[in-house]
Design an enzyme around this catalytic site. Structure first.
Site, PDB file in Angstrom:
ATOM      1  N   SER A 412       0.832  -1.208   0.000  1.00 19.59           N
ATOM      2  CA  SER A 412       0.000   0.000   0.000  1.00 19.59           C
ATOM      3  C   SER A 412       0.862   1.251   0.000  1.00 19.59           C
ATOM      4  O   SER A 412       0.352   2.350  -0.181  1.00 19.59           O
ATOM      5  CB  SER A 412      -0.933  -0.005   1.200  1.00 19.59           C
ATOM      6  OG  SER A 412      -0.203  -0.165   2.371  1.00 19.59           O
ATOM      7  N   HIS A 433      -2.950  -2.873  -5.682  1.00 21.75           N
ATOM      8  CA  HIS A 433      -3.260  -2.483  -4.304  1.00 21.75           C
ATOM      9  C   HIS A 433      -4.755  -2.631  -4.043  1.00 21.75           C
ATOM     10  O   HIS A 433      -5.559  -1.813  -4.491  1.00 21.75           O
ATOM     11  CB  HIS A 433      -2.786  -1.038  -4.061  1.00 21.75           C
ATOM     12  CG  HIS A 433      -3.087  -0.552  -2.684  1.00 21.75           C
ATOM     13  ND1 HIS A 433      -3.274   0.768  -2.383  1.00 21.75           N
ATOM     14  CD2 HIS A 433      -3.240  -1.227  -1.512  1.00 21.75           C
ATOM     15  CE1 HIS A 433      -3.530   0.896  -1.094  1.00 21.75           C
ATOM     16  NE2 HIS A 433      -3.520  -0.305  -0.548  1.00 21.75           N
ATOM     17  N   GLU A 445      -6.088  -0.078  -6.933  1.00 23.70           N
ATOM     18  CA  GLU A 445      -5.066   0.802  -7.500  1.00 23.70           C
ATOM     19  C   GLU A 445      -4.074  -0.085  -8.248  1.00 23.70           C
ATOM     20  O   GLU A 445      -3.462  -0.982  -7.655  1.00 23.70           O
ATOM     21  CB  GLU A 445      -4.333   1.574  -6.392  1.00 23.70           C
ATOM     22  CG  GLU A 445      -5.090   2.778  -5.876  1.00 23.70           C
ATOM     23  CD  GLU A 445      -4.263   3.610  -4.879  1.00 23.70           C
ATOM     24  OE1 GLU A 445      -4.412   4.838  -4.863  1.00 23.70           O
ATOM     25  OE2 GLU A 445      -3.485   3.024  -4.098  1.00 23.70           O
ATOM     26  N   ASN A 483      -3.639   6.671  -0.361  1.00 17.49           N
ATOM     27  CA  ASN A 483      -3.001   6.887   0.939  1.00 17.49           C
ATOM     28  C   ASN A 483      -2.203   8.182   0.971  1.00 17.49           C
ATOM     29  O   ASN A 483      -2.029   8.785   2.022  1.00 17.49           O
ATOM     30  CB  ASN A 483      -2.118   5.688   1.309  1.00 17.49           C
ATOM     31  CG  ASN A 483      -2.961   4.535   1.835  1.00 17.49           C
ATOM     32  OD1 ASN A 483      -4.122   4.726   2.231  1.00 17.49           O
ATOM     33  ND2 ASN A 483      -2.426   3.332   1.806  1.00 17.49           N
TER      34      ASN A 483
END
Ligand SMILES: C/C=C/C(=O)SCCNC(=O)CCNC(=O)[C@H](O)C(C)(C)COP(=O)(O)OP(=O)(O)OC[C@H]1O[C@@H](n2cnc3c(N)ncnc32)[C@H](O)[C@@H]1OP(=O)(O)O
Length: 702
Positions: A412, A433, A445, A483
């Site tokens: 991540s 991800h 992702e 993130n």
């Protein structure tokens, strides 16, 4: 006849076919051509009945959404007028539905006298998904032809029904097992032979006698939670209520009024933005969409933990066999048992049969041995988040996997290029991800490394479609898109606690805004310890804000890991969450140490600091090319972080309120928050340029 509609007369039967690829959307020209063809059939005395079908893989995807917001959307013949005209036909109109008839496409079909469809056809009114109600008579004709319950369910959910269900409900008169067009022409001959009546909804009353008392209020209550914040579902219900009470003509007027209100709403703009954003996200600017994908028949997952197990379930659910690799037998068996348990829970809830559970479990096998992965087409590593662990895994994969196998990491945050460098084949390495829980969350992702081959990217997009994920292709940076955007959003939430806001106020402001969960509750759920470990792994690498880090670190030191320990930013008693004065004392203590003067903080400040910094980071991400377009950031935050879909994502929200508003507020906080503002409230270059040029993010989408 022009190209968008084909016209052929077969003796007594005129066949009109929509011909506007890819989905026969009813743009102005198509509507005009359809009307012309229809008039031609009416005027030809030799023609006694009309069949309306399609040349493409589906009947019709409805009104052309790209026309909304332009005058041409309502240029004559407007879709509602065209439907009314077809309904008033003096010759029988039979629709031949292949593939899909949705939105205005189904509304056209409902205006005709009879409907024949293929067995695999799907019928639906998905307007609610783009912030609208059906606006060409769907809310009035559907309840007249099918029952009210089915109508209100279809119209508020937007989901399609099968031809079989439509047939049972009376929406489809005949299902053609093969040769749809022949079946529809034969049907037309039968209608003529039997002198079957022309059918108009104006002569049908909605059947309400069987409806239980309070039906609509109960229905409203049943969808309230799911539809919170959206405008259209309520308007859909009101339109169906009108159909129950009013004659067709008056009902259509009411439908128009409600439709227009929806059309002008920010929710409709947001949802239509998302419709195209989702489709655009599958297009990678410099990758040829015609690139052939690699074949993926066998998948392996490294790591049988929560993430690995969840990822495995996606593939099993899509019928793709999975091999699960662990280092120790105990961990492997535990992982397999969790997957079985998850399927058994689904079976208990009636979503799967006992046979389904066994069938799915038969698609997964475990191993402790990398040499068992030799024939695997795609390997997804879901091991511990440490570069050393990744190095060990990818070195093994490089040794044992066949040439051409795709080697993916579910990291991540970590650098995919570095991970790729552990192999002799960086072209085959990519990031996939998934978001937790991986078998539920839609977002994927796809992280494209510097050397990732184009056909690997195209294969990943293909796979995403197969396992029903919403993919977004992103570049390499810490945290990728999702993130990385989380960082400033969370930073502000944590910092505001130190400045004097309490966690419940902060979370409340953001859930009132529409976020699925407040940021501090989210940290409590994800685990304060997890955040701490991520920071620990790279204390020297990035400049986390010290105050943000400090409150997280202190909570960690107190063993307050969040929900799992019953304490975090809140105290938990079962599912109940309470505020904790101890956290406020802790915040005061840290504030004093850092020389922060605590004060009363307005809701507006909380909202602006969290959301505008999220937008600002999104702009930086687009500027750096980590995301191909601003709408990709929207897709990520809606599908992975609970941003309200009815606002269309953070970047669309910025467009709605005006990028200038965002810029001004960031500049204001840069001034008003002293050295903290100076350090963190740095307006993005892209935001500044956008404002300077008087544009918005959707305009500058690459
Ligand atoms: C009063 C009027 C009321 C109305 O009718 S409002 C409109 C209601 N209709 C809808 O909301 C339907 C939207 N479309 C769909 O649900 C799906 O599509 C289909 C089921 C029809 C087909 O699905 P699939 O075969 O998977 O194709 P795809 O990738 O979704 O679309 C192919 C291309 O067609 C464009 N497109 C689809 N529907 C419309 C539309 N209704 N208006 C304008 N464009 C549309 C997409 O964007 C995409 O385009 P690209 O290939 O460039 O990405």
């Amino acid at each position: 006849m022009t190209q968008k509609v084909e016209y052929t007369a077969y003796g007594q039967i005129a066949v009109i076919k929509l011909n506007n690829p890819p989905v026969n959307a009813l743009d102005h020209e198509t509507r005009l051509n359809l009307q012309q063809a229809y008039h031609q059939a009416l005027q030809d005395d030799a023609v006694k009945a009309i069949v309306l079908g399609s040349t493409g893989k589906l009947f019709c995807g409805g009104a052309d959404i790209r026309e909304f917001g332009t005058k041409i959307a309502w240029a004559a013949p407007s879709l509602p007028d065209l439907c009314n005209e077809l309904e008033a036909s003096s010759k029988p109109l039979i629709v031949a539905i292949n593939g899909t008839a949705v939105g205005g496409g189904l509304e056209i079909a409902l205006s005709c006298d009879y409907r024949v469809s293929t067995r695999d056809a799907k019928l639906g009114l998905p307007e609610v998904n783009i912030g609208l109600i059906p606006g060409a008579g769907g809310t009035q004709r559907l309840p007249r032809l099918a029952n009210v319950k089915l109508s209100v369910e279809m119209i508020t959910s937007g989901g399609p029904i099968t031809a079989t269900k439509a047939h049972e409900a009376g929406l489809v008169d005949q299902i053609a097992e093969d040769g749809l067009l022949e079946a529809a022409i034969n049907f037309a001959h039968q209608v003529l032979k039997q002198e079957a009546p022309l059918r108009t909804c104006a002569e049908i009353d909605v059947e309400t006698t069987g409806l239980p008392q309070g039906f609509f209020s109960e229905f409203r209550a049943s969808i309230a939670r799911k539809t919170r914040g959206f405008l259209a579902p309520e308007y859909c219900i009101q339109a169906v209520e009108a159909a129950c009470e009013l004659p067709l003509e008056k009902g259509l007027e009411k439908e128009r009024e409600l439709f227009n209100q929806c059309l002008e709403s920010s929710e409709a703009r947001a949802q239509q933005h998302l419709f195209f954003a989702e489709r655009n996200a599958t297009k990678v600017p410099d990758v040829d969409p015609a690139t052939s994908p690699r074949t993926v028949n066998k998948v392996a997952i490294i790591g049988a933990g929560t993430m690995g197990g969840g990822i495995a379930m996606n593939f099993i659910n899509a019928g793709i066999p999975v091999r699960l690799l662990e280092l120790k037998e105990e961990a492997l068996q535990k992982g397999l048992a969790v997957i079985r348990k998850n399927y058994e829970i689904s079976a208990q809830k009636g979503r799967l049969s006992a046979e389904d559970v066994e069938q799915r479990m038969s698609l997964i096998s475990g191993t402790l041995d990398y040499s068992d992965l030799a024939d695997t087409d795609l390997v997804i590593e879901a091991a511990f988040e440490s570069m050393e662990v990744k190095r060990a895994v990818f070195t093994q994969l490089d040794t044992y996997c066949k040439s051409g196998a795709i080697l993916a990491s579910n990291t991540s945050t970590l650098d995919i290029d570095q991970i790729a460098s552990f192999t002799s084949r960086p072209r085959d390495v990519i990031g996939l991800h998934f978001f937790s829980p991986a078998n539920v969350m839609r977002l994927l992702e796809i992280v494209r490394g510097a050397k990732t081959a184009d056909d690997v990217v195209v294969t990943a997009l293909n796979i995403a479609k197969k396992i029903r994920k919403t993919p977004v292709v992103v570049g390499v940076c810490f945290g990728f898109v999702g993130n990385r955007m989380l960082e400033p959003y969370a930073r502000e939430a944590h910092r505001l606690v130190l400045e004097g806001a309490n966690p419940a106020q902060i979370d409340g402001v953001l859930t009132d805004f529409g976020m699925a969960m407040g940021p501090l509750s989210m940290y409590d759920l994800a685990g304060i310890d997890i955040g701490y470990l991520v920071r620990e792994s790279r204390r020297d690498a990035i400049s986390h804000d010290p105050s943000y880090a400090l409150i997280g670190d202190r909570l960690y030191a107190l063993g307050r890991y969040g929900q799992k320990t019953g304490r975090g930013f809140y105290i938990y008693e079962g599912r109940e969450k309470h505020e904790d004065p101890e956290v406020l004392e802790l915040a005061k203590e840290i504030a004093d140490e850092l020389g922060i003067q605590q004060r009363e903080i307005s809701d507006q400040e909380i909202l602006e600091r969290c959301i505008y910094m999220l937008i600002n980071e999104g702009a930086d991400i687009v500027e750096e090319g980590i995301a191909s377009r601003s709408s990709d950031c929207d897709i990520v935050w809606i599908n992975g972080y609970g941003f309200p879909a009815w606002r269309g994502g953070p970047m669309q929200y910025a467009d709605e309120i005006g990028p200038e508003t965002v810029l001004k507020a960031i500049q204001h906080y840069r001034q008003s928050l002293g050295s903290y503002g100076d350090m963190w409230f740095q307006p993005s270059e892209l935001l500044k340029n956008t404002v300077e040029k008087g544009q918005n993010f959707s305009l500058i989408n690459k």
